[in-house]
Design a protein around this motif. Sequence first.
Motif, PDB file in Angstrom:
ATOM      1  N   ALA A  49       6.042  -4.294 -12.835  1.00 26.89           N
ATOM      2  CA  ALA A  49       6.342  -5.644 -13.518  1.00 26.89           C
ATOM      3  C   ALA A  49       5.968  -5.659 -14.866  1.00 26.89           C
ATOM      4  N   ASN A  50       6.153  -6.639 -15.318  1.00 26.36           N
ATOM      5  CA  ASN A  50       6.092  -6.838 -16.911  1.00 26.36           C
ATOM      6  C   ASN A  50       6.418  -5.634 -17.697  1.00 26.36           C
ATOM      7  N   HIS A  51       7.701  -5.168 -17.510  1.00 25.89           N
ATOM      8  CA  HIS A  51       8.243  -4.068 -17.974  1.00 25.89           C
ATOM      9  C   HIS A  51       8.812  -3.876 -19.214  1.00 25.89           C
ATOM     10  N   GLY A  52       8.915  -5.215 -19.974  1.00 22.42           N
ATOM     11  CA  GLY A  52       9.224  -5.311 -21.370  1.00 22.42           C
ATOM     12  C   GLY A  52      10.723  -5.371 -21.657  1.00 22.42           C
TER      13      GLY A  52
ATOM     14  N   ASP B 201       0.757  -1.244  -0.023  1.00 21.53           N
ATOM     15  CA  ASP B 201       0.104  -0.115   0.000  1.00 21.53           C
ATOM     16  C   ASP B 201       1.034   1.280  -0.107  1.00 21.53           C
ATOM     17  N   GLU B 202       2.110   1.165   0.611  1.00 21.40           N
ATOM     18  CA  GLU B 202       2.942   2.347   0.419  1.00 21.40           C
ATOM     19  C   GLU B 202       3.872   2.251  -0.835  1.00 21.40           C
ATOM     20  N   VAL B 203       4.189   1.326  -1.161  1.00 23.43           N
ATOM     21  CA  VAL B 203       4.997   1.162  -2.620  1.00 23.43           C
ATOM     22  C   VAL B 203       4.424   0.082  -3.506  1.00 23.43           C
ATOM     23  N   PRO B 204       3.285   0.697  -4.283  1.00 22.35           N
ATOM     24  CA  PRO B 204       2.666  -0.530  -5.031  1.00 22.35           C
ATOM     25  C   PRO B 204       3.550  -1.062  -6.269  1.00 22.35           C
ATOM     26  N   VAL B 205       2.892  -2.095  -6.847  1.00 12.59           N
ATOM     27  CA  VAL B 205       3.670  -2.716  -7.912  1.00 12.59           C
ATOM     28  C   VAL B 205       2.646  -2.497  -9.014  1.00 12.59           C
ATOM     29  N   LEU B 206       2.978  -1.723 -10.054  1.00 15.00           N
ATOM     30  CA  LEU B 206       2.130  -1.383 -11.274  1.00 15.00           C
ATOM     31  C   LEU B 206       2.597  -2.643 -12.426  1.00 15.00           C
ATOM     32  N   ASP B 207       1.638  -3.147 -12.878  1.00 12.57           N
ATOM     33  CA  ASP B 207       1.646  -4.113 -13.939  1.00 12.57           C
ATOM     34  C   ASP B 207       1.485  -3.554 -15.267  1.00 12.57           C
TER      35      ASP B 207
ATOM     36  N   MET C  66      16.059   2.906 -21.580  1.00 14.32           N
ATOM     37  CA  MET C  66      15.552   3.986 -21.991  1.00 14.32           C
ATOM     38  C   MET C  66      14.157   4.088 -22.696  1.00 14.32           C
ATOM     39  N   ALA C  67      13.900   2.679 -23.348  1.00 14.71           N
ATOM     40  CA  ALA C  67      12.477   2.336 -23.967  1.00 14.71           C
ATOM     41  C   ALA C  67      11.479   2.166 -22.652  1.00 14.71           C
ATOM     42  N   LEU C  68      11.670   1.920 -21.549  1.00 16.00           N
ATOM     43  CA  LEU C  68      10.848   1.713 -20.403  1.00 16.00           C
ATOM     44  C   LEU C  68      10.643   3.177 -19.866  1.00 16.00           C
ATOM     45  N   GLY C  69      11.644   3.994 -19.810  1.00 18.25           N
ATOM     46  CA  GLY C  69      11.500   5.315 -19.491  1.00 18.25           C
ATOM     47  C   GLY C  69      10.530   5.939 -20.248  1.00 18.25           C
ATOM     48  N   ARG C  70      10.631   5.924 -21.667  1.00 15.58           N
ATOM     49  CA  ARG C  70       9.655   6.732 -22.192  1.00 15.58           C
ATOM     50  C   ARG C  70       8.151   6.249 -22.143  1.00 15.58           C
TER      51      ARG C  70
ATOM     52  N   THR D 286      11.138  -7.205 -11.123  1.00 16.26           N
ATOM     53  CA  THR D 286      10.881  -6.009 -11.196  1.00 16.26           C
ATOM     54  C   THR D 286      11.794  -4.812 -11.217  1.00 16.26           C
ATOM     55  N   PHE D 287      11.496  -3.668 -11.649  1.00 19.78           N
ATOM     56  CA  PHE D 287      12.197  -2.327 -11.218  1.00 19.78           C
ATOM     57  C   PHE D 287      11.609  -1.764 -10.320  1.00 19.78           C
TER      58      PHE D 287
END
Length: 328
Positions: free
Chosen positions: A48-51, A12-18, A151-155, A240-241
Amino acid sequence: MVIAAPRPAGRDEVPVLDLSRLDRQDGIDALAAELKQACLNLGFFYVANHGVPDALHGGIFDAMRRYFALPLDERMKDLMDTRFKRGFMPHGLSHSPGFDPDLKESFELALDLPLDDPDVEKGRLLHGPNRWPAGHPWLRAVTEPYFHATMALGRRLLGIFAVSLDLDREYFETFCKKPMMHMRLFHYWPQPMTDSDLLFGVRPHSDLGMLTILNQDPIGGLELRRRDGEWVGAPYIPGTFIVNIGDLFRTWTNDVYVSTPHRVINRTGKERYSVPTFFCLDYDTPVSCLPSCLKAGEAPKYPTIRAGEYVESRLSQSYRDPDQLNAA
């Protein structure tokens, strides 16, 4: 007294975004809502599932362990140059006033640009060619594709940030023609358990720029300061990142999105490795308060500034001159 280990942060403090939900029609709106809540809370979240392919996500650590196991004399041949800030940074160069030097060493790289690039010729910080170790091509073979994958993930993440701020999804992408990307391969030694509050793997700080994409190993050690002052640990979650916002978001959002102080303390007695990728926009990006972040009758708290000028002023304070290392 020795700084006690904090409790692990909850989901709840640091969630995981799929991020696989980006492929669904309503996915980005749902992710943007979750991201916004994370930024209003701690400014940290996992993806997660970040590519980023598993071979790169995990393989980068094998290359780092191999590189930092080389004799120090061998790595000193790659000593970070003062002009482009690329190469090996030994212990002692990462230092902030009021603290002991960070208990780590690193290898530094950024967006690889030729010497005749106009921004390189202007002498802009973080613009220039990378400095790869001679005789060790395996480091570049893994690190360079990893850099481009993050870099692609950042975009992709910037698109979610834009929607979270009621902007067009492509708003920040407009300023990503030559982003100021900076990646650091970190090797930490175990933390001596002394009563010093000046010695850290990384001293308490907030990140500059837009966002940081961190790949951490199972050792852990990253700790975040909640808004109420409590420190919590950011546990390792396989595959994950962990992402956090940087200080430039304060100007963009008029302090709606505020970066969070964090630190590294390696209490395990083992060596620790991590890879932060610092993502910022093009040097000449004008950063000013977004209309969606101004309440009625409210004025911007910060003047407009070019992204590169801000990063340059902040980053130049973080390095000691390699030529002065032996004189310190």
